[in-house]
Design a protein around this motif. Sequence first.
Motif, short mmCIF file in Angstrom:
data_model
loop_
_atom_site.label_atom_id
_atom_site.label_comp_id
_atom_site.label_asym_id
_atom_site.label_seq_id
_atom_site.Cartn_x
_atom_site.Cartn_y
_atom_site.Cartn_z
N ARG A 33 -0.88 3.47 9.64
CA ARG A 33 -1.86 2.63 8.92
C ARG A 33 -2.84 3.50 8.14
O ARG A 33 -3.20 3.16 7.01
CB ARG A 33 -2.61 1.74 9.91
N TYR A 34 -3.28 4.60 8.72
CA TYR A 34 -4.28 5.41 8.02
C TYR A 34 -3.66 6.18 6.87
O TYR A 34 -4.29 6.34 5.81
CB TYR A 34 -4.98 6.38 8.99
N ILE A 35 -2.44 6.65 7.05
CA ILE A 35 -1.76 7.36 5.97
C ILE A 35 -1.33 6.39 4.88
O ILE A 35 -1.20 6.77 3.71
CB ILE A 35 -0.56 8.15 6.52
N GLY A 36 -1.09 5.14 5.25
CA GLY A 36 -0.69 4.13 4.27
C GLY A 36 0.81 3.98 4.15
O GLY A 36 1.32 3.53 3.12
N ARG A 37 1.53 4.31 5.20
CA ARG A 37 3.00 4.20 5.20
C ARG A 37 3.42 2.86 5.78
O ARG A 37 3.05 2.51 6.91
CB ARG A 37 3.60 5.33 6.02
N LYS A 38 4.17 2.09 5.00
CA LYS A 38 4.69 0.80 5.46
C LYS A 38 6.15 1.00 5.88
O LYS A 38 6.88 1.76 5.27
CB LYS A 38 4.58 -0.24 4.35
N HIS A 39 6.56 0.29 6.93
CA HIS A 39 7.92 0.43 7.45
C HIS A 39 8.63 -0.92 7.39
O HIS A 39 8.34 -1.82 8.19
CB HIS A 39 7.88 0.95 8.89
N SER A 40 9.56 -1.05 6.46
CA SER A 40 10.28 -2.31 6.29
C SER A 40 11.19 -2.60 7.49
O SER A 40 11.58 -3.74 7.71
CB SER A 40 11.10 -2.30 5.00
N SER A 41 11.53 -1.56 8.26
CA SER A 41 12.35 -1.78 9.45
C SER A 41 11.57 -2.46 10.56
O SER A 41 12.16 -3.02 11.49
CB SER A 41 12.90 -0.45 9.96
N ASN A 43 8.20 -4.19 9.75
CA ASN A 43 7.26 -5.18 9.24
C ASN A 43 7.91 -6.17 8.29
O ASN A 43 8.78 -5.80 7.49
CB ASN A 43 6.11 -4.49 8.48
N ILE A 44 7.48 -7.41 8.36
CA ILE A 44 7.86 -8.41 7.37
C ILE A 44 7.20 -8.07 6.05
O ILE A 44 6.06 -7.61 6.00
CB ILE A 44 7.41 -9.82 7.84
N GLY A 45 7.92 -8.27 4.95
CA GLY A 45 7.34 -8.02 3.62
C GLY A 45 8.26 -7.21 2.76
O GLY A 45 9.39 -6.85 3.14
N ASP A 46 7.79 -6.92 1.55
CA ASP A 46 8.58 -6.16 0.59
C ASP A 46 8.78 -4.72 1.06
O ASP A 46 7.92 -4.14 1.75
CB ASP A 46 7.89 -6.16 -0.78
N VAL A 47 9.88 -4.14 0.66
CA VAL A 47 10.15 -2.73 0.95
C VAL A 47 9.26 -1.86 0.07
O VAL A 47 9.20 -2.05 -1.15
CB VAL A 47 11.63 -2.39 0.70
N ASP A 48 8.53 -0.95 0.67
CA ASP A 48 7.66 -0.04 -0.07
C ASP A 48 7.67 1.30 0.65
O ASP A 48 7.05 1.46 1.71
CB ASP A 48 6.24 -0.59 -0.17
N ASP A 49 8.40 2.26 0.11
CA ASP A 49 8.52 3.56 0.74
C ASP A 49 7.64 4.61 0.07
O ASP A 49 7.94 5.81 0.12
CB ASP A 49 9.99 4.02 0.70
N THR A 50 6.56 4.16 -0.56
CA THR A 50 5.66 5.09 -1.24
C THR A 50 4.37 5.27 -0.44
O THR A 50 3.98 4.41 0.36
CB THR A 50 5.30 4.59 -2.65
N VAL A 51 3.73 6.40 -0.66
CA VAL A 51 2.43 6.70 -0.05
C VAL A 51 1.53 7.27 -1.14
O VAL A 51 1.92 8.20 -1.85
CB VAL A 51 2.56 7.71 1.11
N VAL A 52 0.34 6.71 -1.28
CA VAL A 52 -0.64 7.21 -2.23
C VAL A 52 -1.29 8.47 -1.67
O VAL A 52 -1.71 8.50 -0.51
CB VAL A 52 -1.72 6.14 -2.51
N ILE A 53 -1.35 9.52 -2.48
CA ILE A 53 -1.95 10.79 -2.05
C ILE A 53 -3.44 10.77 -2.38
O ILE A 53 -3.85 10.84 -3.53
CB ILE A 53 -1.26 11.98 -2.73
N ASP A 100 -0.61 17.71 -8.95
CA ASP A 100 -0.92 16.61 -9.85
C ASP A 100 -0.16 15.33 -9.49
O ASP A 100 -0.04 14.42 -10.31
CB ASP A 100 -0.60 17.00 -11.30
N VAL A 101 0.35 15.25 -8.29
CA VAL A 101 1.14 14.08 -7.85
C VAL A 101 0.21 13.03 -7.25
O VAL A 101 -0.59 13.33 -6.36
CB VAL A 101 2.22 14.50 -6.84
N ASP A 102 0.33 11.80 -7.74
CA ASP A 102 -0.52 10.70 -7.26
C ASP A 102 0.10 9.92 -6.11
O ASP A 102 -0.60 9.39 -5.26
CB ASP A 102 -0.83 9.73 -8.40
N ARG A 103 1.44 9.82 -6.12
CA ARG A 103 2.14 9.06 -5.09
C ARG A 103 3.44 9.79 -4.75
O ARG A 103 4.07 10.38 -5.62
CB ARG A 103 2.51 7.65 -5.56
N VAL A 104 3.83 9.73 -3.49
CA VAL A 104 5.14 10.23 -3.10
C VAL A 104 5.99 9.07 -2.62
O VAL A 104 5.47 8.02 -2.22
CB VAL A 104 5.05 11.31 -2.00
#
Length: 288
Positions: A33-41, A43-53, A100-104
């Motif tokens: 939760r603190y890093i901002g990583r969502k796990h579609s395996s 959690n219910i909801g859209d798949v989102d495998d990105t993390v904002v840096i 200079d990367v904003d999201r991974v």
Amino acid sequence: MTEQLRDIRELTGDTDAYRDELFRRWTGLLSYRYIGRKHSSMNIGDVDDTVVIRRDMRNEAGGIMVAPLAISSPEGCQTDMVAVPNPVIASVQIVDPGYDVDRVEIVDSGNVHQGRTMGYGRCKIVDADNPERVIAFNEGQGAIIGIPPEGLDKMDVSGTELVIEDSTDLPPLWQAFGASKRADGHWVLPPLSVELASPDAALHIGPQHVVLETAAIDLAAAAAGTRKVQVVSWHVMFMSRGKIGPFRVEGTAHTGTTGRVGVRMLLHDEGNADKPVTSAAAIFDVVG
């Protein structure tokens, strides 16, 4: 311990109780939760495998820290829906510090081999806005230490998310995860709590990566004479479950002839006979 934590494996005979406890522990755990990583395996909801840096995910050289990358991609373990996972090895090799990367984005994630009790997985971490740009490789090994009851479903975690806005006022990751540097010079995590514990009532990998990298940076900086250091190789062995705490980092730094710095560490469970629970090694580039 702020509250009595129960090993979820004690509830495998009661699906409803297991489901309720898994939800409580999953939504209480700070790491993802603190890093901002969502796990579609999970959690219910859209798949989102990105993390904002965010700023708090960067070291003093401006590169991406290894802890957020390692937390974002725990490879080699089965999902909590089908197993009680226990990480054994986490290995991250940073190809590009991503100044200079904003999201991974975590891509090609999954087990390349799953045995009866052990799983082996890997992924790539790329620039989410330029997927051809590889930031890091991650490989992991995990064990199955229990089997949940049948009938578990993905969880609706809406309302439990943490929204952490990027800001110059953000605390460093070590502070957010409850770590501190004691008067004796050692970095420590506090006694085990629901925010830091996995469902099997053991210290989660998230706070371990954070406190180990924090301690490693201090050790490498002292050896190099500058805090502008960047992890390029990260290898962690989770040898035993951290059960009580506080958890203390011991480590040494070694300077190579090429200018790189190596750091070796052990994490001890002081409340459990000072047992060493995790071993870690890091290689740093000096960039300033």
